[in-house]
Design a protein around this motif. Structure first.
Motif, PDB file in Angstrom:
ATOM      1  N   TYR A 124       0.805  -1.219   0.000  1.00  0.00           N
ATOM      2  CA  TYR A 124       0.000   0.000   0.000  1.00  0.00           C
ATOM      3  C   TYR A 124       0.843   1.276   0.000  1.00  0.00           C
ATOM      4  O   TYR A 124       0.316   2.366  -0.184  1.00  0.00           O
ATOM      5  CB  TYR A 124      -0.920   0.011   1.220  1.00  0.00           C
ATOM      6  CG  TYR A 124      -1.882  -1.145   1.265  1.00  0.00           C
ATOM      7  CD1 TYR A 124      -2.729  -1.411   0.186  1.00  0.00           C
ATOM      8  CD2 TYR A 124      -1.949  -1.983   2.370  1.00  0.00           C
ATOM      9  CE1 TYR A 124      -3.603  -2.475   0.217  1.00  0.00           C
ATOM     10  CE2 TYR A 124      -2.834  -3.047   2.412  1.00  0.00           C
ATOM     11  CZ  TYR A 124      -3.657  -3.290   1.332  1.00  0.00           C
ATOM     12  OH  TYR A 124      -4.522  -4.357   1.368  1.00  0.00           O
ATOM     13  N   SER A 125       2.141   1.123   0.254  1.00  0.00           N
ATOM     14  CA  SER A 125       3.022   2.291   0.353  1.00  0.00           C
ATOM     15  C   SER A 125       4.436   1.866  -0.018  1.00  0.00           C
ATOM     16  O   SER A 125       4.689   0.713  -0.368  1.00  0.00           O
ATOM     17  CB  SER A 125       3.005   2.855   1.780  1.00  0.00           C
ATOM     18  OG  SER A 125       3.615   1.930   2.674  1.00  0.00           O
ATOM     19  N   LYS A 126       5.371   2.808   0.087  1.00  0.00           N
ATOM     20  CA  LYS A 126       6.782   2.512  -0.189  1.00  0.00           C
ATOM     21  C   LYS A 126       7.509   2.032   1.066  1.00  0.00           C
ATOM     22  O   LYS A 126       8.733   2.064   1.130  1.00  0.00           O
ATOM     23  CB  LYS A 126       7.469   3.756  -0.750  1.00  0.00           C
ATOM     24  CG  LYS A 126       6.907   4.215  -2.095  1.00  0.00           C
ATOM     25  CD  LYS A 126       7.760   5.272  -2.755  1.00  0.00           C
ATOM     26  CE  LYS A 126       7.732   6.573  -2.005  1.00  0.00           C
ATOM     27  NZ  LYS A 126       8.504   7.641  -2.687  1.00  0.00           N
ATOM     28  N   GLU A 127       6.746   1.584   2.064  1.00  0.00           N
ATOM     29  CA  GLU A 127       7.332   1.170   3.338  1.00  0.00           C
ATOM     30  C   GLU A 127       8.401   0.092   3.168  1.00  0.00           C
ATOM     31  O   GLU A 127       9.389   0.058   3.903  1.00  0.00           O
ATOM     32  CB  GLU A 127       6.224   0.648   4.258  1.00  0.00           C
ATOM     33  CG  GLU A 127       6.703   0.211   5.629  1.00  0.00           C
ATOM     34  CD  GLU A 127       5.603  -0.392   6.473  1.00  0.00           C
ATOM     35  OE1 GLU A 127       5.915  -0.936   7.549  1.00  0.00           O
ATOM     36  OE2 GLU A 127       4.428  -0.332   6.062  1.00  0.00           O
ATOM     37  N   GLY A 128       8.233  -0.778   2.185  1.00  0.00           N
ATOM     38  CA  GLY A 128       9.173  -1.872   2.006  1.00  0.00           C
ATOM     39  C   GLY A 128      10.551  -1.462   1.529  1.00  0.00           C
ATOM     40  O   GLY A 128      11.490  -2.268   1.577  1.00  0.00           O
ATOM     41  N   VAL A 129      10.677  -0.212   1.072  1.00  0.00           N
ATOM     42  CA  VAL A 129      11.982   0.255   0.578  1.00  0.00           C
ATOM     43  C   VAL A 129      12.331   1.630   1.143  1.00  0.00           C
ATOM     44  O   VAL A 129      13.074   2.397   0.526  1.00  0.00           O
ATOM     45  CB  VAL A 129      12.003   0.294  -0.971  1.00  0.00           C
ATOM     46  CG1 VAL A 129      12.016  -1.110  -1.545  1.00  0.00           C
ATOM     47  CG2 VAL A 129      10.820   1.084  -1.532  1.00  0.00           C
ATOM     48  N   ASP A 130      11.805   1.953   2.333  1.00  0.00           N
ATOM     49  CA  ASP A 130      11.996   3.304   2.863  1.00  0.00           C
ATOM     50  C   ASP A 130      13.166   3.429   3.838  1.00  0.00           C
ATOM     51  O   ASP A 130      13.313   4.439   4.513  1.00  0.00           O
ATOM     52  CB  ASP A 130      10.706   3.816   3.513  1.00  0.00           C
ATOM     53  CG  ASP A 130      10.316   3.036   4.774  1.00  0.00           C
ATOM     54  OD1 ASP A 130      11.049   2.090   5.153  1.00  0.00           O
ATOM     55  OD2 ASP A 130       9.279   3.361   5.372  1.00  0.00           O
ATOM     56  N   SER A 131      13.983   2.378   3.931  1.00  0.00           N
ATOM     57  CA  SER A 131      15.179   2.460   4.765  1.00  0.00           C
ATOM     58  C   SER A 131      16.277   1.613   4.123  1.00  0.00           C
ATOM     59  O   SER A 131      16.009   0.751   3.267  1.00  0.00           O
ATOM     60  CB  SER A 131      14.909   1.962   6.188  1.00  0.00           C
ATOM     61  OG  SER A 131      14.754   0.555   6.206  1.00  0.00           O
ATOM     62  N   ARG A 132      17.496   1.829   4.537  1.00  0.00           N
ATOM     63  CA  ARG A 132      18.624   1.093   3.966  1.00  0.00           C
ATOM     64  C   ARG A 132      18.499  -0.405   4.230  1.00  0.00           C
ATOM     65  O   ARG A 132      18.747  -1.227   3.332  1.00  0.00           O
ATOM     66  CB  ARG A 132      19.935   1.622   4.563  1.00  0.00           C
ATOM     67  CG  ARG A 132      21.183   0.997   3.969  1.00  0.00           C
ATOM     68  CD  ARG A 132      22.428   1.637   4.544  1.00  0.00           C
ATOM     69  NE  ARG A 132      23.630   1.028   3.988  1.00  0.00           N
ATOM     70  CZ  ARG A 132      24.874   1.397   4.295  1.00  0.00           C
ATOM     71  NH1 ARG A 132      25.060   2.400   5.168  1.00  0.00           N
ATOM     72  NH2 ARG A 132      25.908   0.792   3.754  1.00  0.00           N
ATOM     73  N   THR A 133      18.097  -0.773   5.445  1.00  0.00           N
ATOM     74  CA  THR A 133      17.946  -2.186   5.787  1.00  0.00           C
ATOM     75  C   THR A 133      16.883  -2.852   4.928  1.00  0.00           C
ATOM     76  O   THR A 133      17.079  -3.958   4.404  1.00  0.00           O
ATOM     77  CB  THR A 133      17.587  -2.339   7.274  1.00  0.00           C
ATOM     78  OG1 THR A 133      18.617  -1.772   8.077  1.00  0.00           O
ATOM     79  CG2 THR A 133      17.412  -3.806   7.639  1.00  0.00           C
ATOM     80  N   LYS A 134      15.747  -2.189   4.768  1.00  0.00           N
ATOM     81  CA  LYS A 134      14.663  -2.762   3.968  1.00  0.00           C
ATOM     82  C   LYS A 134      15.072  -2.883   2.501  1.00  0.00           C
ATOM     83  O   LYS A 134      14.773  -3.886   1.840  1.00  0.00           O
ATOM     84  CB  LYS A 134      13.402  -1.906   4.104  1.00  0.00           C
ATOM     85  CG  LYS A 134      12.771  -1.964   5.483  1.00  0.00           C
ATOM     86  CD  LYS A 134      11.595  -0.992   5.576  1.00  0.00           C
ATOM     87  CE  LYS A 134      11.007  -0.971   6.975  1.00  0.00           C
ATOM     88  NZ  LYS A 134       9.924   0.031   7.110  1.00  0.00           N
ATOM     89  N   ARG A 135      15.755  -1.862   1.987  1.00  0.00           N
ATOM     90  CA  ARG A 135      16.191  -1.927   0.591  1.00  0.00           C
ATOM     91  C   ARG A 135      17.175  -3.069   0.368  1.00  0.00           C
ATOM     92  O   ARG A 135      17.131  -3.754  -0.666  1.00  0.00           O
ATOM     93  CB  ARG A 135      16.812  -0.597   0.158  1.00  0.00           C
ATOM     94  CG  ARG A 135      15.794   0.522  -0.029  1.00  0.00           C
ATOM     95  CD  ARG A 135      16.414   1.729  -0.695  1.00  0.00           C
ATOM     96  NE  ARG A 135      17.410   2.383   0.142  1.00  0.00           N
ATOM     97  CZ  ARG A 135      17.126   3.341   1.019  1.00  0.00           C
ATOM     98  NH1 ARG A 135      15.879   3.741   1.181  1.00  0.00           N
ATOM     99  NH2 ARG A 135      18.086   3.909   1.741  1.00  0.00           N
ATOM    100  N   LEU A 136      18.058  -3.298   1.323  1.00  0.00           N
ATOM    101  CA  LEU A 136      19.018  -4.398   1.218  1.00  0.00           C
ATOM    102  C   LEU A 136      18.294  -5.738   1.203  1.00  0.00           C
ATOM    103  O   LEU A 136      18.577  -6.610   0.360  1.00  0.00           O
ATOM    104  CB  LEU A 136      20.011  -4.345   2.384  1.00  0.00           C
ATOM    105  CG  LEU A 136      21.030  -5.496   2.454  1.00  0.00           C
ATOM    106  CD1 LEU A 136      21.898  -5.521   1.203  1.00  0.00           C
ATOM    107  CD2 LEU A 136      21.904  -5.355   3.703  1.00  0.00           C
ATOM    108  N   LEU A 137      17.370  -5.927   2.128  1.00  0.00           N
ATOM    109  CA  LEU A 137      16.617  -7.170   2.170  1.00  0.00           C
ATOM    110  C   LEU A 137      15.793  -7.360   0.900  1.00  0.00           C
ATOM    111  O   LEU A 137      15.700  -8.475   0.362  1.00  0.00           O
ATOM    112  CB  LEU A 137      15.696  -7.182   3.389  1.00  0.00           C
ATOM    113  CG  LEU A 137      16.307  -7.660   4.709  1.00  0.00           C
ATOM    114  CD1 LEU A 137      15.334  -7.447   5.850  1.00  0.00           C
ATOM    115  CD2 LEU A 137      16.706  -9.131   4.615  1.00  0.00           C
ATOM    116  N   TYR A 138      15.198  -6.273   0.435  1.00  0.00           N
ATOM    117  CA  TYR A 138      14.372  -6.373  -0.771  1.00  0.00           C
ATOM    118  C   TYR A 138      15.207  -6.799  -1.977  1.00  0.00           C
ATOM    119  O   TYR A 138      14.770  -7.617  -2.797  1.00  0.00           O
ATOM    120  CB  TYR A 138      13.668  -5.048  -1.049  1.00  0.00           C
ATOM    121  CG  TYR A 138      12.844  -5.085  -2.320  1.00  0.00           C
ATOM    122  CD1 TYR A 138      11.762  -5.944  -2.441  1.00  0.00           C
ATOM    123  CD2 TYR A 138      13.177  -4.281  -3.414  1.00  0.00           C
ATOM    124  CE1 TYR A 138      11.013  -6.004  -3.611  1.00  0.00           C
ATOM    125  CE2 TYR A 138      12.439  -4.327  -4.586  1.00  0.00           C
ATOM    126  CZ  TYR A 138      11.366  -5.193  -4.673  1.00  0.00           C
ATOM    127  OH  TYR A 138      10.638  -5.260  -5.834  1.00  0.00           O
TER     128      TYR A 138
END
Length: 357
Positions: A124-138
């Protein structure tokens, strides 16, 4: 593409004192009704889902996450065990994962999902890529995900894979309960659902306090400070009815239907994401008055209510008229017709090998 089963999965399966919270049930029910006559369809969820779905409609997951009743490590462990069970049981099927625990979902995909199925995520939002940790995991799991279902292009583009832009759920043309006539409605304004500071309800309550407009505010409040401020406002006037606590589905929809308008003063993160409450309101033929934001783009686009720039300067008397109400209701009917297109678009995206933008 060979027909397989579509599984709409709530891996988190939140359970609050024996009740489901949020819109997880609503989304699962909506997808089931949309798809089950088109492809074999199952709803995946923990034991709490037995309250809503028949055994033959379900793919049972082992756990519910007990909100406010267990340590976070235990909730995360249950999420992972549910994910492992889901990916094992739905091998070869099309899996659509509801958003709930972004980091946990990425970790679960990395650990347990090996591309033995087709996998889609609702975001529903960009929450999954809104931090460095999340972007790395993604980045670690991106190649395993076939697509994203999202409410707007901004969210879809953020994930960099095929995406489908549709509302959070699709209107299916069913309205079993007759609408309450304008003159017979109990409230002029409602605000119903989980109450958060960023939803801006406190400012709305202060604006309407002592006004001739009758307002109802009902829902759970996690922040006791916010709850106390709402109590103070409501106690100082007669026109605001306040119900703080769990609201059942029947109560939730009854408050909406008993209201002439719904005011949604979204701010912060809520102004940048979609909102199921907006759709619930419009689907029940109640116009929305709200602050301009992503969640309300379709309200202004289709004329399903009134969108303002600034609450302080909003003239409610000029907006909340029966004449405007009638116009908004006519526009809502036209907007609902668009959902036939949205439904077909979502079917193509999830059941065909082609992408859909």
């Amino acid at each position: 593409m060979e027909e397989n089963t579509l599984v709409i999965a709530d891996i988190k399966s939140p359970n609050f004192k024996g009740r489901s919270t949020g819109h997880y049930f609503a989304v699962a029910q909506n997808y089931y009704e949309l798809f089950h006559s088109h492809v074999p369809t199952l709803v995946a969820g923990g034991p709490i889902y037995a309250l809503r779905f028949k055994l033959e409609q379900m793919l049972r997951l082992p756990n519910d996450v007990l909100l406010m009743a267990e340590p976070s490590w235990k909730s995360k462990w249950k999420y992972l065990m549910n994910a492992r069970a889901l990916f094992k049981q739905a091998k070869g099927d099309t899996i659509v994962v509801q958003q709930g625990g972004v980091l946990s979902s990425f970790i679960a995909i990395a650990l347990f999902y090996h591309r033995q199925s087709r996998l889609f995520l609702i975001q529903y939002s960009k929450e999954g890529v809104d931090s460095r940790t999340k972007r790395l995991l993604y980045r670690l799991v991106k190649h395993k995900i076939d697509g994203i279902v999202c409410p707007n292009e901004m969210v879809g583009e953020a994930y960099g894979i095929p995406y489908c832009v549709v509302p959070d759920y699709i209107y299916l043309g069913e309205n079993a309960i007759p609408d309450i006539p304008y003159k017979d409605k109990k409230y002029d304004v409602c605000f119903v659902g989980r109450i958060e500071e960023e939803k801006g309800v406190l400012d709305v309550a202060r604006k309407l306090a002592g006004n001739r407009r009758r307002m109802v505010i009902a829902g759970k409040v996690r922040d006791e400070g916010l709850a106390e401020q709402l109590r103070q406002v409501a106690s100082s006037c007669r026109n605001i009815e306040l119900h703080i606590g769990y609201v059942s589905d029947d109560e939730y929809y009854d408050y909406i239907r008993q209201s002439r308008f719904c005011i949604l003063n979204y701010q912060g993160e809520y102004s940048r994401r979609s909102s199921g409450v907006v759709l619930d309101t419009v689907f029940n033929n109640v116009p929305v008055i709200g602050k301009q934001c992503k969640a309300l783009d379709f309200i202004s686009q289709f004329g399903c209510g009134y969108v303002y720039e600034d609450l302080e300067s909003l003239d409610l008397d000029s907006v909340m008229t029966e004449q405007n109400y009638d116009i908004y209701i006519q526009n809502i009917a036209k907007y609902k017709q668009k959902h036939v297109e949205y439904g077909e678009k979502l079917k193509r995206f999830l059941t065909d090998t082609r992408t859909c933008k």
